[in-house]
Design an enzyme around this catalytic site. Structure first.
Site, PDB file in Angstrom:
ATOM      1  CG  ASP A   1      42.440  42.380  44.897  1.00  0.00           C
ATOM      2  OD1 ASP A   1      42.392  41.582  43.938  1.00  0.00           O
ATOM      3  OD2 ASP A   1      42.202  42.060  46.073  1.00  0.00           O
TER       4      ASP A   1
ATOM      5  CG  HIS B   1      43.419  42.075  38.414  1.00  0.00           C
ATOM      6  ND1 HIS B   1      43.361  42.408  39.748  1.00  0.00           N
ATOM      7  CD2 HIS B   1      42.331  42.666  37.842  1.00  0.00           C
ATOM      8  CE1 HIS B   1      42.300  43.148  39.981  1.00  0.00           C
ATOM      9  NE2 HIS B   1      41.659  43.321  38.840  1.00  0.00           N
TER      10      HIS B   1
END
Length: 413
Positions: free
Chosen positions: A388, A384
């Site tokens: 995204d 992450h």
């Protein structure tokens, strides 16, 4: 003349390994290019072949750690081969004839036993029926020991003997204590297993892992495979599997979402413009991930052939370091073991991994009607820090669309 057998170089990052097993015995005659031992390192397990023919002398035993370049055996080229002379066997002494068994002595005739019930008079029989006395338990006072009516009536007057108390049931025996070695066993982790453990821990500590899910209808791919399987096998000599479809779908998604085809190095993001996809292969030594190169330039047959060749090499211990390096993305198919859903861990420093799962018939709503469809859950785990949620979901949707409508792969849409 003796030739030294040395542990070969396996790559710059590998300095030692475990000599896992010898395929020959000390003193055996070996042929040139014959596999003689198996070496297990922290990345691969591979076989080493004899460079010359001759009689081998083993210097290092199995399960010992060896360094790269170490001499583990010698091969004497001057010794001749051939099967060893057959050992002479001594003839076994003839068995002595069995002694004749003595003739059995004829048993003496037994005296016939008189049945008391058969000698009862009508009156005695009636008395026995009325009183319920067991005539076999009564001592007869008549001629030749016959039981009379009076004997039965006297027996009926006598009190019945007290029943013996039942013996208490024995207590259940306590289970025998297990020896220490029967309850658990211990063995050292192999270098490959240790390396896998280190990489998985590093991935969870260094990356911000997140997993997103979707499901895909496998009807179109299954129909396409069934329709063209025979012609595909006849043309290429290999079956058309699901992995080539997913490899092409992943390549298509990487092209559509380049943020997933990147990696972090320090404070920089390195975007890759090639499509080398790793396919996880399970072996008895652990998980290996050989890399299919340039998937954007290969057709389905070439991808299937590469996967089959790498899988065989991995299971046979003949995989090379170069086969495992340089992948940008990994596909892991837990569905072949029956997995329904999982959250795979990325193959760090790769940014993402796609987990495939078992195909099951499930009720789905199609055009307003409930129908049974072969469905598979997809799981995309990703870093992450780099990817995204929007990019992750878009990537997974691209894979789903390509599988549900394989014609998209032909047109790149």
């Amino acid at each position: 003349m003796a030739t030294e057998v040395k542990v070969p170089a396996m790559g710059e990052s590998i300095s030692s390994g475990i000599l896992a097993a010898w395929h020959v015995k000390d003193g055996d005659y070996v042929e040139k290019d014959q596999a003689i031992y198996e070496l297990e390192t922290d990345k691969i397990t591979s076989e080493a072949n004899a460079e010359v023919s001759g009689v081998i002398q083993i210097l290092v035993q199995a399960d010992e750690e060896v360094d790269i370049g170490q001499v583990v055996a010698t091969i004497d080229e001057s010794a001749s081969g051939g099967a060893p002379a057959a050992a002479k066997t001594e003839s076994a002494p003839a068995e002595a004839p069995a002694a004749e068994a003595p003739a059995a002595t004829a048993p003496e005739p037994a005296t016939a036993k008189v049945d008391p019930a058969a000698t009862l008079s009508p009156a005695a029989r009636k008395a026995a029926e009325e009183t319920g006395v067991d005539v076999n338990a009564v001592d007869g006072s008549g001629k030749d020991g016959r039981v009379t009516k009076g004997d039965i009536l006297e027996a009926a007057k006598a009190p019945a003997p007290a029943a013996k108390p039942a013996a208490p049931a024995p207590a259940p025996a306590a289970p025998a204590p297990r020896a220490a070695g029967e309850r658990e066993t211990r063995k050292k982790m192999s270098p490959l297993r240790r390396k896998i453990a280190e990489r998985l821990v590093a991935a969870t500590q260094e990356a911000a892992l997140l997993t997103t899910f979707n499901e895909v209808d496998m009807s179109a791919v299954m129909k396409l495979r069934k329709q063209h399987q025979d012609a595909f096998v006849a043309r290429y000599g290999i079956k058309l599997g699901f992995m080539s479809f997913f490899t092409k779908a992943v390549t298509h998604a990487l092209q559509a979402v380049p943020e997933v085809n990147a990696r972090i190095e320090g404070n920089e993001i390195v975007t890759q413009h090639y499509y080398d996809v790793g396919v996880a292969v399970g072996t008895d030594k652990g998980l290996m991930v050989p890399v299919i190169r340039d998937c954007d330039q290969k057709n389905f047959a070439e991808i299937e052939q590469d996967i089959a060749a790498y899988a065989k090499a991995a299971r046979d211990g003949k995989i090379q370091m170069s086969d495992l390096e340089g992948g940008v993305f990994t596909i892991s198919n837990g569905g072949i073991y029956g997995s329904m859903l999982s959250t795979p861990i990325i193959n760090y420093p790769q940014p993402a991994i796609l987990g495939l799962h078992n195909i099951q018939q499930r009720a789905m709503v199609v055009n307003g009607e409930v129908v049974a469809r072969p469905m598979m859950y997809l799981a995309l785990s990703y870093d992450h820090r780099l990817i995204d949620g929007k990019e992750a979901v878009t990537f997974l949707v691209k894979v789903k669309e390509a599988i549900e409508d394989p014609a998209r792969l032909l047109f790149g849409i």
